[in-house]
Write a protein that holds these residues in place. Structure first.
Motif, PDB file in Angstrom:
ATOM      1  N   PHE A   1     -54.718  37.677  -3.951  1.00 31.45           N
ATOM      2  CA  PHE A   1     -54.965  36.243  -4.052  1.00 31.45           C
ATOM      3  C   PHE A   1     -53.793  35.555  -4.742  1.00 31.45           C
ATOM      4  CE2 PHE A   1     -56.522  32.546  -6.421  1.00 31.45           C
ATOM      5  CZ  PHE A   1     -56.913  31.751  -5.355  1.00 31.45           C
ATOM      6  N   LEU A   2     -53.304  36.127  -5.818  1.00 24.97           N
ATOM      7  CA  LEU A   2     -52.151  35.547  -6.512  1.00 24.97           C
ATOM      8  C   LEU A   2     -50.923  35.557  -5.598  1.00 24.97           C
ATOM      9  CD1 LEU A   2     -50.957  34.298  -9.049  1.00 24.97           C
ATOM     10  CD2 LEU A   2     -50.591  36.613  -9.932  1.00 24.97           C
ATOM     11  N   LEU A   3     -50.734  36.616  -4.832  1.00 26.70           N
ATOM     12  CA  LEU A   3     -49.639  36.669  -3.863  1.00 26.70           C
ATOM     13  C   LEU A   3     -49.769  35.525  -2.863  1.00 26.70           C
ATOM     14  CD1 LEU A   3     -47.162  38.151  -2.661  1.00 26.70           C
ATOM     15  CD2 LEU A   3     -48.796  39.564  -1.367  1.00 26.70           C
ATOM     16  N   ALA A   4     -50.979  35.258  -2.391  1.00 29.08           N
ATOM     17  CA  ALA A   4     -51.211  34.151  -1.457  1.00 29.08           C
ATOM     18  C   ALA A   4     -50.838  32.819  -2.093  1.00 29.08           C
ATOM     19  CB  ALA A   4     -52.673  34.139  -1.006  1.00 29.08           C
TER      20      ALA A   4
ATOM     21  N   GLU B   1     -57.854  37.605   0.642  1.00 31.20           N
ATOM     22  CA  GLU B   1     -57.304  38.951   0.493  1.00 31.20           C
ATOM     23  C   GLU B   1     -57.182  39.647   1.846  1.00 31.20           C
ATOM     24  OE1 GLU B   1     -59.831  40.769  -2.429  1.00 31.20           O
ATOM     25  OE2 GLU B   1     -58.835  39.739  -4.083  1.00 31.20           O
ATOM     26  N   GLN B   2     -58.155  39.450   2.722  1.00 37.59           N
ATOM     27  CA  GLN B   2     -58.096  40.047   4.057  1.00 37.59           C
ATOM     28  C   GLN B   2     -56.933  39.456   4.861  1.00 37.59           C
ATOM     29  OE1 GLN B   2     -61.434  39.306   6.694  1.00 37.59           O
ATOM     30  NE2 GLN B   2     -61.130  41.315   7.646  1.00 37.59           N
ATOM     31  N   LEU B   3     -56.737  38.147   4.790  1.00 33.96           N
ATOM     32  CA  LEU B   3     -55.603  37.511   5.468  1.00 33.96           C
ATOM     33  C   LEU B   3     -54.276  38.040   4.937  1.00 33.96           C
ATOM     34  CD1 LEU B   3     -56.842  33.806   5.615  1.00 33.96           C
ATOM     35  CD2 LEU B   3     -56.423  35.317   7.588  1.00 33.96           C
ATOM     36  N   VAL B   4     -54.201  38.213   3.619  1.00 32.09           N
ATOM     37  CA  VAL B   4     -52.963  38.738   3.012  1.00 32.09           C
ATOM     38  C   VAL B   4     -52.694  40.158   3.502  1.00 32.09           C
ATOM     39  CG1 VAL B   4     -51.921  39.487   0.823  1.00 32.09           C
ATOM     40  CG2 VAL B   4     -52.988  37.223   1.002  1.00 32.09           C
ATOM     41  N   GLU B   5     -53.714  40.989   3.573  1.00 32.85           N
ATOM     42  CA  GLU B   5     -53.525  42.359   4.054  1.00 32.85           C
ATOM     43  C   GLU B   5     -53.043  42.356   5.509  1.00 32.85           C
ATOM     44  OE1 GLU B   5     -53.352  45.045   2.285  1.00 32.85           O
ATOM     45  OE2 GLU B   5     -53.980  43.998   0.471  1.00 32.85           O
TER      46      GLU B   5
ATOM     47  N   ALA C   1     -56.290  28.401   3.492  1.00 36.04           N
ATOM     48  CA  ALA C   1     -57.301  29.036   2.633  1.00 36.04           C
ATOM     49  C   ALA C   1     -57.004  28.795   1.157  1.00 36.04           C
ATOM     50  CB  ALA C   1     -57.370  30.535   2.932  1.00 36.04           C
ATOM     51  N   VAL C   2     -55.727  28.786   0.777  1.00 43.39           N
ATOM     52  CA  VAL C   2     -55.362  28.483  -0.614  1.00 43.39           C
ATOM     53  C   VAL C   2     -55.720  27.029  -0.941  1.00 43.39           C
ATOM     54  CG1 VAL C   2     -53.417  28.203  -2.226  1.00 43.39           C
ATOM     55  CG2 VAL C   2     -53.613  30.285  -0.838  1.00 43.39           C
ATOM     56  N   LEU C   3     -55.419  26.109  -0.027  1.00 41.84           N
ATOM     57  CA  LEU C   3     -55.807  24.709  -0.250  1.00 41.84           C
ATOM     58  C   LEU C   3     -57.318  24.604  -0.415  1.00 41.84           C
ATOM     59  CD1 LEU C   3     -53.524  22.884   2.345  1.00 41.84           C
ATOM     60  CD2 LEU C   3     -53.244  22.929  -0.140  1.00 41.84           C
ATOM     61  N   ASP C   4     -58.077  25.346   0.392  1.00 43.58           N
ATOM     62  CA  ASP C   4     -59.540  25.355   0.267  1.00 43.58           C
ATOM     63  C   ASP C   4     -59.965  25.890  -1.099  1.00 43.58           C
ATOM     64  OD1 ASP C   4     -59.683  24.440   2.898  1.00 43.58           O
ATOM     65  OD2 ASP C   4     -60.223  26.404   3.726  1.00 43.58           O
ATOM     66  N   ALA C   5     -59.302  26.948  -1.570  1.00 50.27           N
ATOM     67  CA  ALA C   5     -59.657  27.545  -2.861  1.00 50.27           C
ATOM     68  C   ALA C   5     -59.456  26.563  -4.007  1.00 50.27           C
ATOM     69  CB  ALA C   5     -58.820  28.804  -3.102  1.00 50.27           C
ATOM     70  N   TYR C   6     -58.476  25.682  -3.873  1.00 52.41           N
ATOM     71  CA  TYR C   6     -58.213  24.676  -4.908  1.00 52.41           C
ATOM     72  C   TYR C   6     -59.054  23.412  -4.719  1.00 52.41           C
ATOM     73  CZ  TYR C   6     -54.451  27.245  -7.145  1.00 52.41           C
ATOM     74  OH  TYR C   6     -53.729  28.174  -7.854  1.00 52.41           O
ATOM     75  N   GLU C   7     -59.847  23.390  -3.660  1.00 51.66           N
ATOM     76  CA  GLU C   7     -60.763  22.282  -3.380  1.00 51.66           C
ATOM     77  C   GLU C   7     -60.058  20.930  -3.394  1.00 51.66           C
ATOM     78  OE1 GLU C   7     -64.056  22.745  -6.089  1.00 51.66           O
ATOM     79  OE2 GLU C   7     -64.630  24.658  -5.194  1.00 51.66           O
ATOM     80  N   LEU C   8     -58.910  20.860  -2.704  1.00 51.01           N
ATOM     81  CA  LEU C   8     -58.153  19.617  -2.645  1.00 51.01           C
ATOM     82  C   LEU C   8     -58.829  18.615  -1.725  1.00 51.01           C
ATOM     83  CD1 LEU C   8     -54.453  20.849  -2.462  1.00 51.01           C
ATOM     84  CD2 LEU C   8     -55.825  20.312  -4.459  1.00 51.01           C
ATOM     85  N   SER C   9     -58.691  17.352  -2.070  1.00 53.93           N
ATOM     86  CA  SER C   9     -59.216  16.287  -1.226  1.00 53.93           C
ATOM     87  C   SER C   9     -58.329  16.149   0.016  1.00 53.93           C
ATOM     88  CB  SER C   9     -59.231  14.961  -1.991  1.00 53.93           C
ATOM     89  OG  SER C   9     -57.898  14.515  -2.201  1.00 53.93           O
ATOM     90  N   VAL C  10     -58.787  15.366   0.970  1.00 59.99           N
ATOM     91  CA  VAL C  10     -57.999  15.126   2.181  1.00 59.99           C
ATOM     92  C   VAL C  10     -56.664  14.477   1.813  1.00 59.99           C
ATOM     93  CG1 VAL C  10     -57.937  13.805   4.338  1.00 59.99           C
ATOM     94  CG2 VAL C  10     -60.040  14.980   3.650  1.00 59.99           C
TER      95      VAL C  10
END
Length: 157
Positions: A46-49, A96-100, A137-146
């Motif tokens: 996740f940190l790598l992503a 993590e699956q996407l990173v792998e 997916a990273v943007l989603d994890a940070y819950e950014l607005s549009v």
């Protein structure tokens, strides 16, 4: 001896001067970085992503000291204060699956480079689509607005 053993642990490596996100995973601890590389004692996909995402690139250009030609210098003390999201377990697992998958494509691209007769277009397309999926997916994890997403993605172009 324990310090030497610890130095062979899996870790993330990132460049001291970056024109864009540039982080890699060294699972074996075998890579020998020079003085232009920083080491993070983590193998967290996740940190790598995050460290390879457009969001990180956007943040770095605004928070880290500038270098020549638009590059930045993500010194270790600045990286310590990097905001890292805490996604849900399902979101983390998906990233993590996407990173792998992306790491597997990178291995394939290295093999293609070693054998020039092999075709590289499918692997290159796959790398690009996985990079985009990881970035989203990273943007989603940070819950950014549009609006926040638009700022980050506009800066990427």
């Amino acid at each position: 001896v324990s310090e030497l053993a610890a130095s062979r642990s899996p870790r993330l490596l990132y460049q001291d001067i970056q024109t864009g996100p540039a982080c890699c995973l060294d699972r074996s601890g075998e890579l020998v970085p020079d003085t232009t590389v920083w080491i993070l004692p983590s193998a967290d996909p996740f940190l790598l992503a995050v460290l390879n995402s457009p969001l990180y690139g956007w943040y770095a250009r605004r928070r880290f000291p500038p270098a020549l030609n638009g590059a930045v210098r993500p010194k270790h003390e600045y990286m310590r204060s990097l905001p890292i999201a805490s996604p849900s377990p399902a979101a983390r697992a998906a990233i993590e699956q996407l990173v792998e998958q992306r790491l597997a494509v990178e291995r394939e691209l290295r093999m293609i480079k070693a054998e020039p007769r092999r075709r590289d277009a499918p692997a290159s397309r796959s790398a690009s689509s996985l990079d985009a999926a990881i970035g989203t997916a990273v943007l989603d994890a940070y819950e950014l607005s549009v609006a926040e997403r638009a700022l980050v993605l506009a800066d990427q172009a």
